[in-house]
Write an enzyme that holds these catalytic residues in place. Structure first.
Site, mmCIF file in Angstrom:
data_model
loop_
_atom_site.group_PDB
_atom_site.id
_atom_site.type_symbol
_atom_site.label_atom_id
_atom_site.label_comp_id
_atom_site.label_asym_id
_atom_site.label_seq_id
_atom_site.Cartn_x
_atom_site.Cartn_y
_atom_site.Cartn_z
ATOM 1 N N GLU A 43 0.856 -1.187 0.000
ATOM 2 C CA GLU A 43 0.000 0.000 0.000
ATOM 3 C C GLU A 43 0.890 1.234 0.000
ATOM 4 O O GLU A 43 1.830 1.339 0.806
ATOM 5 C CB GLU A 43 -0.899 -0.010 1.242
ATOM 6 C CG GLU A 43 -1.840 1.174 1.340
ATOM 7 C CD GLU A 43 -2.748 1.090 2.561
ATOM 8 O OE1 GLU A 43 -3.178 2.149 3.044
ATOM 9 O OE2 GLU A 43 -3.018 -0.038 3.039
ATOM 10 N N GLU B 242 -2.881 11.516 2.567
ATOM 11 C CA GLU B 242 -3.622 11.025 3.718
ATOM 12 C C GLU B 242 -3.498 12.051 4.830
ATOM 13 O O GLU B 242 -2.491 12.754 4.943
ATOM 14 C CB GLU B 242 -3.053 9.675 4.161
ATOM 15 C CG GLU B 242 -3.828 8.990 5.260
ATOM 16 C CD GLU B 242 -3.261 7.613 5.582
ATOM 17 O OE1 GLU B 242 -4.026 6.758 6.040
ATOM 18 O OE2 GLU B 242 -2.044 7.405 5.372
#
Length: 469
Positions: A121, A126
């Protein structure tokens, strides 16, 4: 001579009315345990949670009151297409912010048989709550250690710190010194997200997944400060300076095999594994009165800024490196096979742009070969002609090849350079040996003896001849 590394070329520009046709709407339980309920595409449209036009894509959450702990209706989309490399340029003029929010854009390796993070990932964008700096991170299984990646040398951001103040440089989700699923995280520059990001008009992110270069790099520019090559869609990452985030994919740090068949994921989560632990520090006054879930479900007025607005999402790939046209047959196929063996490309048929590029390169190589062959032929002919012009002794003999239909013109030019100017009076016509001998004798070379005893004498500007006894 080896092939030169190719520059990035635009494969696809995703922003447009068909944007959501490129994605699946995820409707399962939130893997991050957030206070959210992801809805299907038809529901998202009817609730006004998504909208796509020619120049803008909107993704948000439902702002109605939610009760019973069911989670706030929101959106998580996952691309149909998978990636093993590429450059992704994302321009946003608004990013979700507010207490309880946890938005993300990530590349995510997953299928029904491989649960995350088996294929890795890469969280490009974010953040939680009202943080004003973006977080970029990796999450993996197995050994993935970035402790040799240094601030100020490899990247201009900073490491997110563990509770003991040390950098969170181990990426495996079960690292004992980190909270579960934390991964290795680096922080971007000020105003790379949060309220001021939105007030200032947003900005542009460039995310490079580059297993061939053994690295993952991410850059950010505030709105209006993007490099000209980004604006012209001819990106050159080597001209951008240090990224704010850098991860080493070398075999001793975190091999590129940790990341495979990754889908682009965009979501708007709330609370969950990351938002919940940071809620108390990120939203202190709210945390004194409510839990993260209570705020998210019972106070939609606090979530008016919880939406994405995208202006560009462009995907670039490096063109396959082409061998020079004189390389051995099959070299290109061998190079492509080698790239596949290293995992840099898992697509068996490539993109349409790749296939068109191969045909164009073949035609260009063929033209180059033909031009080179023609050039060699012309040079050889020129050298032979010069030898004839600079060695008139060859013309003293009755050579049918030189005194034929076109040969007399060569003799005339040679004699005019090698003897006297009056030779220019020789008409362009076929002449016999006697007439030629007369011309030679009149120019100072003794008739038939010229056949065996004339030799060139070099001098400034023209060849001169002397008769030998």
């Amino acid at each position: 001579v080896g092939a030169v590394a190719a520059s990035y070329g635009l494969v696809d520009s995703w922003i447009g009315e068909d944007f959501f046709e490129r994605f699946d709407f995820y409707t399962g339980a939130d893997p991050s345990k957030g206070a959210v309920r992801y809805v299907a595409g038809s529901t998202a449209v009817s609730l006004g949670l998504v909208n796509a036009s020619i120049g803008r894509v909107y993704i948000g959450a439902d702002l109605g009151v939610v009760s019973g702990g069911h989670g706030r209706p929101s959106v998580r989309i996952q691309s149909h297409e998978t990636f093993n490399d590429g450059l992704f340029i994302i321009k946003a003029d608004h990013m979700p912010t507010g207490c309880g929010t946890w938005p993300a854009i990530r590349l995510y390796g997953e299928d029904k048989n491989q649960q995350p993070p088996m294929w890795g990932e890469y969280d490009i964008i974010e953040g939680t709550n009202i943080d004003e700096w973006v977080m970029t991170s990796l999450r993996t299984t197995g050994s993935c250690d970035q402790s040799n990646t240094k601030v100020g040398i490899d990247f201009d951001g900073d490491w997110q710190k563990k509770t003991n103040g040390a950098p969170s440089s181990r990426c495996q989700v079960e690292a004992p010194e980190l909270r579960y699923n934390q991964g290795c995280a680096q922080l971007g520059l000020a105003d790379s997200r949060g309220p001021r990001f939105n007030t200032l008009g947003g900005g542009t992110f460039a995310a490079e997944l580059d297993p061939a270069g053994l690295r993952i790099r991410t850059w950010f520019w505030p709105a209006g400060r993007e490099p000209s090559d980004v604006e012209s869609r001819r990106p050159d990452p080597e001209s951008w300076g240090k990224p704010y985030s850098y991860f080493d994919l070398g075999p001793e740090a975190c091999s590129a095999g940790h990341f495979a068949d990754m889908r682009l994921v965009i979501d708007l989560d709330f609370c969950g594994d990351l938002g919940e632990p940071t809620f108390a520090t990120g939203c202190l006054s709210q945390a004194n009165e409510l839990s993260c879930q209570e705020l998210v479900e019972g106070h939609p007025e606090k979530l008016r800024d919880a939406f994405w607005s995208f202006r560009a999402l462009d995907v670039y790939r490096r063109a396959p490196a082409s061998p020079p046209p004189w390389s051995r047959p099959g070299a290109a196929s061998a190079a492509a096979a080698g790239a596949a063996a290293t995992g840099t490309s898992r697509s068996s048929r490539g993109t349409p742009g790749d296939r068109r590029g191969f045909g164009s390169k073949f035609v260009i190589a063929l033209v180059l070969v033909l031009v080179a062959s023609l050039a060699v032929f012309v040079i050889v002919q020129w050298v032979l002609a010069q030898r004839r012009l600079e060695d008139p002794g060859l013309l003293c003999q009755h050579d049918p090849g030189l005194l034929g239909h076109r040969g007399w013109g060569h003799a005339k030019r040679t004699l005019s350079r090698g003897f006297a100017e009056e030779v220019e009076e020789i008409p362009m016509a076929r002449k016999g040996q006697e007439e030629l001998d007369a011309v030679v004798e009149g120019a100072g070379c003794g008739g038939p003896s010229c056949v065996t005893s004339c030799r060139p004498q070099r001098g400034p500007g023209r060849a001169q001849f002397a008769a030998q006894a």
